[in-house]
Motif scaffolding. Structure first.
Motif, short mmCIF file in Angstrom:
data_model
loop_
_atom_site.label_atom_id
_atom_site.label_comp_id
_atom_site.label_asym_id
_atom_site.label_seq_id
_atom_site.Cartn_x
_atom_site.Cartn_y
_atom_site.Cartn_z
N LEU A 1 16.18 50.23 -87.79
CA LEU A 1 14.94 49.74 -87.22
C LEU A 1 14.94 48.22 -87.14
CD1 LEU A 1 12.16 50.22 -86.11
CD2 LEU A 1 11.31 50.61 -88.44
N ARG A 2 15.44 47.57 -88.19
CA ARG A 2 15.49 46.11 -88.18
C ARG A 2 16.43 45.61 -87.08
NH1 ARG A 2 17.28 44.31 -93.82
NH2 ARG A 2 16.76 42.23 -93.02
N SER A 3 17.55 46.29 -86.89
CA SER A 3 18.50 45.90 -85.84
C SER A 3 17.89 46.10 -84.46
CB SER A 3 19.78 46.72 -85.98
OG SER A 3 20.72 46.35 -85.00
N ALA A 4 17.16 47.21 -84.28
CA ALA A 4 16.50 47.47 -82.99
C ALA A 4 15.45 46.41 -82.70
CB ALA A 4 15.86 48.86 -83.01
N LEU A 5 14.72 46.00 -83.73
CA LEU A 5 13.72 44.94 -83.55
C LEU A 5 14.38 43.63 -83.14
CD1 LEU A 5 10.79 43.86 -83.82
CD2 LEU A 5 11.36 43.31 -86.21
N ALA A 6 15.50 43.29 -83.78
CA ALA A 6 16.20 42.06 -83.44
C ALA A 6 16.65 42.07 -81.98
CB ALA A 6 17.39 41.85 -84.37
N SER A 7 17.17 43.20 -81.51
CA SER A 7 17.60 43.32 -80.11
C SER A 7 16.43 43.19 -79.16
CB SER A 7 18.31 44.66 -79.89
OG SER A 7 19.49 44.74 -80.66
N TYR A 8 15.29 43.78 -79.55
CA TYR A 8 14.08 43.72 -78.72
C TYR A 8 13.60 42.28 -78.60
CZ TYR A 8 9.21 44.54 -77.34
OH TYR A 8 8.00 44.52 -76.69
N ILE A 9 13.58 41.56 -79.72
CA ILE A 9 13.15 40.16 -79.69
C ILE A 9 14.09 39.34 -78.82
CG2 ILE A 9 12.83 38.07 -81.10
CD1 ILE A 9 12.12 39.99 -83.44
N ASP A 10 15.38 39.62 -78.91
CA ASP A 10 16.36 38.90 -78.10
C ASP A 10 16.10 39.10 -76.61
OD1 ASP A 10 18.76 37.34 -77.83
OD2 ASP A 10 19.82 39.19 -77.29
N LYS A 11 15.73 40.33 -76.24
CA LYS A 11 15.44 40.59 -74.83
C LYS A 11 14.16 39.90 -74.39
CE LYS A 11 17.83 44.99 -74.06
NZ LYS A 11 18.75 44.88 -75.18
N ILE A 12 13.15 39.90 -75.26
CA ILE A 12 11.87 39.28 -74.90
C ILE A 12 12.01 37.77 -74.76
CG2 ILE A 12 9.52 38.80 -75.73
CD1 ILE A 12 9.88 41.65 -74.73
N LEU A 13 12.70 37.16 -75.70
CA LEU A 13 12.82 35.70 -75.68
C LEU A 13 13.98 35.22 -74.83
CD1 LEU A 13 12.06 34.76 -79.41
CD2 LEU A 13 10.48 35.03 -77.49
N GLY A 14 14.96 36.11 -74.60
CA GLY A 14 16.09 35.76 -73.75
C GLY A 14 16.85 34.56 -74.25
N SER B 1 18.43 35.10 -79.80
CA SER B 1 17.88 35.04 -81.15
C SER B 1 18.34 36.19 -82.01
CB SER B 1 16.33 35.05 -81.10
OG SER B 1 15.87 36.21 -80.45
N GLY B 2 18.78 37.28 -81.38
CA GLY B 2 19.21 38.44 -82.15
C GLY B 2 20.69 38.44 -82.49
N SER B 3 21.36 37.33 -82.19
CA SER B 3 22.81 37.30 -82.41
C SER B 3 23.18 37.43 -83.88
CB SER B 3 23.40 35.99 -81.85
OG SER B 3 22.78 34.88 -82.48
#
Length: 203
Positions: A176-189, A192-194
C-alpha cells in the motif's frame, strides 16, 4: 475572559481517562464494542466525568487520536526543519507518515469516521495534515491549487479505504505504501516516488 486552567484533579482524571481509553481501544479487536462505561470503569472515574471532560464519545475518540498523533506531529516538524529534501519528497514523506499511522491505528481511525466528529474534514488532526501538506505543495512547481491537491491526496488514504485495502483486499502495508508513492509520483509528475518508502522495510 481568559480560560481558567484545569484543576489538578481534573487534569489527573483527564489523563487517566485518555490512558484507559487508549489501552482499551488498542487491545480490542473491535473498538466499536468499547463503551463509555468500560472506559469510565477502567479509568476509575464516574461516567459523568467522561462527558464533562470530553463532551461525548466522538470528543473522547478525537482526544485519544490527538494524543497518539502528537509524537508523530513532532517528528514531522523536526523533519521539516532539516535541510536537504525537495518539497516533492517532503510531500511523499508526509503522506507516507500519515498512511503508516492509519495502517497501525486503522480500527480507531475508522471508528472516528463512523462516529462522525461532524465530518472527517472537521477533525482537528485532518486540519493539521491538510495545512502542513498544503504548505509543502505550495512549493511544488506545477501545482495550481495546493489546497485542493492536499484534499485529493489525503482522500487516497482515508481510514475506511485503508481498512478495506488491508483487511478486505489483503493488501500488505508495504504494498500500500509503494502504491501511494507511485500515485503521488503520477500526480506531481516529479519523480517524487523514485525513493518509495513502501520499498523499504517498515520500521
Amino acid at each position: 475572559m481568559a480560560k481558567r486552567p484545569e484543576r489538578a484533579d481534573a487534569l489527573r482524571n483527564r489523563e487517566a481517562v485518555l490512558a484507559a481509553a487508549d489501552a482499551l481501544f488498542a487491545t480490542s479487536s473491535s473498538p466499536h464494542s468499547v463503551s463509555m462505561d468500560d472506559i469510565a470503569t477502567a479509568a476509575g472515574v464516574g461516567k459523568g466525568t467522561l462527558f464533562r471532560g470530553f463532551g461525548d464519545r466522538a470528543g473522547l475518540i478525537g482526544s485519544v487520536i490527538a494524543s497518539r498523533l502528537e509524537p508523530l506531529h513532532e517528528a514531522v516538524r523536526e523533519a521539516q526543519d532539516a535541510a536537504g529534501s525537495s518539497p516533492e519528497q517532503r510531500v511523499l514523506e508526509l503522506l507516507d507518515a500519515s498512511l503508516r499511522f492509519k495502517i497501525e491505528n486503522r480500527n480507531l481511525m475508522a471508528l472516528a469516521e463512523d462516529v462522525g466528529l461532524s465530518s472527517p474534514y472537521q477533525a482537528e488532526h485532518y486540519g493539521w495534515w491538510h495545512g502542513t501538506l498544503r504548505t509543502e505543495l505550495d512549493q511544488v512547481p506545477g501545482v495550481r491549487d495546493a489546497s485542493f491537491t492536499a484534499h485529493a491526496l489525503l482522500a487516497a488514504i482515508r481510514a475506511d479505504l485503508v481498512t478495506h485495502l488491508i483487511d478486505d483486499e489483503k493488501m500488505t502495508p508495504d504494498g500500500l505504501r509503494s502504491a501511494l508513492a507511485s500515485y503521488i509520483d503520477k500526480i506531481l509528475g516529479s519523480g517524487s516516488g523514485s525513493a518509495s518508502p513502501g520499498a523499504r522495510k517498515e520500521e
